[in-house]
Design an enzyme around this catalytic site. Structure first.
Site, PDB file in Angstrom:
ATOM      1  N   GLU A 173       0.791  -1.248   0.000  1.00 15.62           N
ATOM      2  CA  GLU A 173       0.000   0.000   0.000  1.00 15.62           C
ATOM      3  C   GLU A 173       0.819   1.293   0.000  1.00 15.62           C
ATOM      4  O   GLU A 173       0.473   2.237   0.706  1.00 15.62           O
ATOM      5  CB  GLU A 173      -0.963   0.002   1.197  1.00 15.62           C
ATOM      6  CG  GLU A 173      -1.898  -1.192   1.227  1.00 15.62           C
ATOM      7  CD  GLU A 173      -2.731  -1.279   2.500  1.00 15.62           C
ATOM      8  OE1 GLU A 173      -2.710  -0.340   3.309  1.00 15.62           O
ATOM      9  OE2 GLU A 173      -3.414  -2.317   2.687  1.00 15.62           O
ATOM     10  N   GLU A 283      -6.508 -10.823  -0.616  1.00 19.02           N
ATOM     11  CA  GLU A 283      -7.297 -10.532   0.609  1.00 19.02           C
ATOM     12  C   GLU A 283      -8.782 -10.473   0.266  1.00 19.02           C
ATOM     13  O   GLU A 283      -9.482  -9.528   0.641  1.00 19.02           O
ATOM     14  CB  GLU A 283      -6.825  -9.208   1.229  1.00 19.02           C
ATOM     15  CG  GLU A 283      -5.328  -9.158   1.492  1.00 19.02           C
ATOM     16  CD  GLU A 283      -4.871  -7.882   2.196  1.00 19.02           C
ATOM     17  OE1 GLU A 283      -5.705  -7.139   2.716  1.00 19.02           O
ATOM     18  OE2 GLU A 283      -3.639  -7.660   2.215  1.00 19.02           O
TER      19      GLU A 283
END
Ligand code: G3I
Length: 368
Positions: A173, A283
């Protein structure tokens, strides 16, 4: 044999047969055998249906590896990710202190049950270990010192699990959601504050030095958003052009009933794969919660149907793109507990319900 005893025998045979058929039907519906797909083998799990496609993983806590959840995990998944315990903060809270026990437990469970392990994550702005980049007063450490700490961390963790963890989310991220295409990096990340973008190639190089066989991922969310997709693509291209060992991209897959669109999902997988990278969904969950204007978040039949449709769509795309997709990992085991459940609102985002039973979406995902 007397006529009466023949009749008694016939009645008893009929009754036995009736009971047998009833029990079979009952058990069948408990196991999902009575579902619309017709031909379901209750001994098979999700991973078995997908054995010719890609790994099927799940994010776990050490506690979920016990009791009935452990049985569900063994039946349906062949890859594990640590939901929290391998992140820098939890695993390396102080310079000279590693918490190996929880991470070891996950790796040992995987090995005992013939499963693979994805490592998550070596460098992130969240759940990070503050000592690595700041002093006790909260001042940023000099760049050289902070990067030396990060290098030691990555080297130690990757080395410990060398040969046991097949791939790592090396960097998580670092790209921002800002709609402005010119704003690429998460400048609020402590690592960006310490070293600008200089640390980005380094974290991949250090991980590669520690385990040259490990598959190294860049992992992010909102990867289907066209603006963010392009930012990530450009960053990865720059790294690859410079010879940095990045091998794969993780689309986190924290999705919603209407997001991503099929078009955007396909475009992202194709675009990242065009760089020669493997793609994984790392995820996956599909939240039925509609956000602020949805105070209750109940799992209505309408939302259930939309979730089924969304799961069907994404798995159709995954199967079609199996040449580049090497794994799909769900983020949590069942609707009993998801990181998305907050303040009394439940998200119902997974394929197994609160009783650990397959949901209708499950049967659609294995029907192909
Ligand atoms: O373990 C501590 C406990 O000691 C403490 O008393 C308690 C008090 O709040 O917190 C516990 O830690 C929590 C941790 O989960 C373990 O349960 C943290 O507060 C909580 O913030 C943390 O949330 C995790 C979140 O990452 C942190 O950003 C979620 O479980 C985890 O599912 C989530 O996972 C991330 C991925 O790593 C990266 N992509 C997004 C994804 C979802 O946010």
């Amino acid at each position: 044999m007397k006529k009466t005893s023949l009749i008694t025998r016939a009645v008893s045979l009929f009754a036995t047969g009736f009971i047998f058929v009833s029990v079979t039907v009952l058990l069948g519906s408990c196991n999902g055998l009575g579902n619309s797909s017709g031909e379901v083998d209750s001994t098979k799990g999700l991973k078995d249906y997908y054995e010719d496609y890609f790994l099927i993983g799940v994010a776990v806590s050490p506690r979920s590896l016990e009791g009935e959840q452990a049985e569900l995990i063994k039946k349906h998944f062949n890859s594990l990710t640590a939901e929290n315990v391998m992140k820098p903060g939890p695993i390396h809270p102080e310079k000279d202190n590693y918490n190996w026990a929880d991470a070891d437990k996950i790796v040992e469970f995987a090995q005992a049950n013939g499963m693979k392990v994805r490592g998550h994550t070596l460098c992130w702005h969240s759940q990070t270990a503050q000592w690595m980049y700041q002093d006790s007063l909260g001042n940023l450490l000099p760049k050289e010192e902070a990067l030396a700490n990060l290098k030691d961390h990555i080297t130690d963790v990757v080395t410990r699990y060398k040969g046991k963890i097949y791939g790592w989310d090396v960097l998580n991220e670092i790209v921002v959601d800002d709609p402005d295409p010119a704003k690429v990096y998460r400048e609020t990340s402590p690592w960006y504050k310490v070293a600008g973008k200089e640390f980005i190639p380094l974290v991949f190089q250090w991980a590669h030095e520690a385990d040259p066989d490990a598959v190294l991922f860049y992992n992010d969310y909102n990867t289907e958003n066209p603006v963010k997709r392009d930012k990530i693509y450009n960053m990865l291209k720059e790294l690859l052009d410079a010879g940095v060992p990045v091998h794969a991209v993780g689309l986190q897959g924290h999705w919603k009933l209407n997001d991503p669109t099929e078009e955007n999902l396909r475009a992202s997988i194709d675009k990242f794969a065009s760089l020669g990278l493997d793609v994984q969904v790392t995820e996956l969950d599909i939240n039925v919660n509609l956000g602020r204007e949805d105070p209750d978040s109940t799992f209505t039949p309408e939302r259930e149907q939309k979730q089924i449709d969304q799961y069907k769509m994404v798995f159709n795309v995954f199967r079609e793109k199996k040449d580049v997709i090497t794994g799909i990992t769900f983020w949590n085991v069942s609707d009993r507990g998801s990181w998305l459940d907050r303040r009394g609102k439940k998200a119902y985002p997974l394929l197994f319900d609160e009783n650990l039973q397959p949901k209708k979406a499950y049967w659609e995902v294995i029907k192909f």
